[in-house]
Motif scaffolding. Structure first.
Motif, short mmCIF file in Angstrom:
data_model
loop_
_atom_site.label_atom_id
_atom_site.label_comp_id
_atom_site.label_asym_id
_atom_site.label_seq_id
_atom_site.Cartn_x
_atom_site.Cartn_y
_atom_site.Cartn_z
N PHE A 185 0.85 -1.18 0.00
CA PHE A 185 0.00 0.00 0.00
C PHE A 185 0.90 1.24 0.00
O PHE A 185 1.86 1.32 0.75
N ALA A 186 0.56 2.21 -0.84
CA ALA A 186 1.38 3.42 -0.94
C ALA A 186 0.55 4.60 -1.39
O ALA A 186 -0.41 4.44 -2.16
N ARG A 187 0.91 5.78 -0.91
CA ARG A 187 0.22 6.99 -1.36
C ARG A 187 0.76 7.40 -2.72
O ARG A 187 1.97 7.42 -2.96
N HIS A 188 -0.15 7.70 -3.64
CA HIS A 188 0.23 8.11 -4.99
C HIS A 188 -0.83 9.04 -5.52
O HIS A 188 -2.03 8.76 -5.40
N ASN A 189 -0.39 10.16 -6.09
CA ASN A 189 -1.29 11.16 -6.62
C ASN A 189 -1.31 11.05 -8.14
O ASN A 189 -0.32 11.34 -8.81
N LEU A 190 -2.42 10.60 -8.69
CA LEU A 190 -2.52 10.42 -10.14
C LEU A 190 -2.37 11.73 -10.90
O LEU A 190 -1.99 11.74 -12.07
N VAL A 191 -2.64 12.84 -10.23
CA VAL A 191 -2.57 14.14 -10.88
C VAL A 191 -1.12 14.57 -11.08
O VAL A 191 -0.73 15.04 -12.15
N SER A 192 -0.29 14.39 -10.05
CA SER A 192 1.05 14.98 -10.08
C SER A 192 2.19 13.98 -10.05
O SER A 192 3.31 14.32 -10.43
N ASP A 193 1.94 12.74 -9.59
CA ASP A 193 3.01 11.76 -9.52
C ASP A 193 3.14 11.01 -10.84
O ASP A 193 2.19 10.94 -11.62
N GLY A 194 4.31 10.43 -11.08
CA GLY A 194 4.57 9.78 -12.35
C GLY A 194 4.20 8.31 -12.36
O GLY A 194 3.44 7.82 -11.52
N VAL A 195 4.77 7.59 -13.33
CA VAL A 195 4.54 6.15 -13.49
C VAL A 195 4.94 5.45 -12.19
O VAL A 195 5.99 5.71 -11.63
N PHE A 196 4.07 4.54 -11.73
CA PHE A 196 4.30 3.94 -10.42
C PHE A 196 5.10 2.64 -10.51
O PHE A 196 5.95 2.38 -9.68
N CYS A 197 4.83 1.82 -11.51
CA CYS A 197 5.52 0.54 -11.63
C CYS A 197 5.33 0.01 -13.05
O CYS A 197 4.54 0.56 -13.82
N GLU A 198 6.05 -1.05 -13.39
CA GLU A 198 5.80 -1.76 -14.64
C GLU A 198 4.76 -2.83 -14.33
O GLU A 198 5.02 -3.75 -13.56
N ALA A 199 3.60 -2.71 -14.95
CA ALA A 199 2.46 -3.54 -14.55
C ALA A 199 1.97 -4.41 -15.70
O ALA A 199 2.04 -4.03 -16.88
N HIS A 200 1.47 -5.59 -15.34
CA HIS A 200 0.82 -6.47 -16.30
C HIS A 200 -0.70 -6.23 -16.32
O HIS A 200 -1.36 -6.54 -17.31
#
Length: 285
Positions: free
Chosen positions: A199-214
């Motif tokens: 679980f992690a805080r992430h802002n879709l508006v201002s934060d970038g790519v979070f991980c390489e996802a399938h």
């Protein structure tokens, strides 16, 4: 004396000033959220916090930093259910997971995870498909309060019957009660379901790519964004997915008008499940 009704023009100015204050004081940008929805939520916050006007709420934004979690909770309205839209979860179970099974390691990004019900639903699907041991789920949200509840995995027991019906309709092979314990009108999900969840805080508006996802799930979040912000977020999802990866949106959301729509092909179209095309397929499109 009774206050005069606030004119629509003044109302719009106050909401705009509220958004500016929140961004400059705390760094959260809500300027690209859908205006009607944002205005409604700001008004509700003003009423809940007993502010006579939105201007009064702005003053509290500026001078009461401890109020921030409450503000974010009210503006983002995290809400979910276990196996919400069971037909979509059945499609994940029967059509998407068999494809993901070909990967030695599976990364899933649940963006806007709210209080975590869909995260645990995913974990159960993966457990029953025999894929959970080689899967990592990244569950993100803007709200720290929502993430805290998601990590605890404790919910009102009154939800259990509906969640059980959802689980069975999604093709569940056991009893949902196998995955939780109930006590004092609360149910606590088996913490083993959390073993591969971050679980992690992430802002879709201002934060970038979070991980390489399938697989990326972001359901019933984009409906609160402006078209410009939807486009930004969908491009971010495209850049996060491996070739052939899957994107799952809410049933009221779509890629129809996004600049990245040509990069995806419908996989289970009515259920808003899409697949990222390979580079060669994109060139031919």
């Amino acid at each position: 004396m009774d206050q005069s009704p606030v004119s629509p023009e003044l109302d719009n100015i106050e909401v705009e000033l509220f958004v500016q204050a929140l961004q400059r004081r705390h760094g959260y940008d809500f300027s690209q959220y859908a205006p009607a929805s944002l205005k409604r939520r700001v008004r509700q916050l003003s009423d809940q916090l007993e502010c006579k006007t939105i201007s009064g709420l702005i003053e509290r934004v500026m001078h009461e930093p401890q109020l921030l979690p409450r503000l974010l909770e009210g503006l983002t309205v995290p809400a979910s259910d276990m196996f919400r839209d069971p037909v979509m979860f059945r499609a994940l179970r029967e059509q998407v997971l068999p494809v993901l099974a070909s990967y030695p390691q599976i990364n899933i990004w649940q963006a806007g995870c709210a209080h975590g019900q869909e995260v645990y639903s995913l974990a159960i699907l993966l457990e029953e498909a025999g894929l959970y041991e080689r899967t990592q789920i990244f569950a993100t949200d803007l709200s720290e309060r929502a993430l805290q509840q998601a990590q605890e995995g404790i919910y009102p027991a009154r939800e259990a019957q509906q969640w059980s019906r959802n689980y069975q309709a999604s093709g569940g092979t056991r009893s949902l009660a196998d995955y939780y314990s109930a006590r004092y009108n609360l149910l606590k999900l088996d913490q083993r379901l959390r073993r591969n969840v971050t679980f992690a805080r992430h802002n879709l508006v201002s934060d970038g790519v979070f991980c390489e996802a399938h697989l990326i799930l972001c359901r019933n979040v984009l409906i609160y964004f402006s078209n410009l912000l939807q486009d930004h977020v969908l491009s971010q999802f495209r850049d996060s997915l491996v070739r052939g990866g899957f994107l799952c949106l809410g049933l009221r959301e779509s890629l129809d008008y996004a600049s990245s729509s040509a990069d995806f092909s419908p996989f289970a179209g009515p259920l808003r499940i899409y697949r990222l095309a390979s580079r060669s397929e994109r060139k031919l499109a």
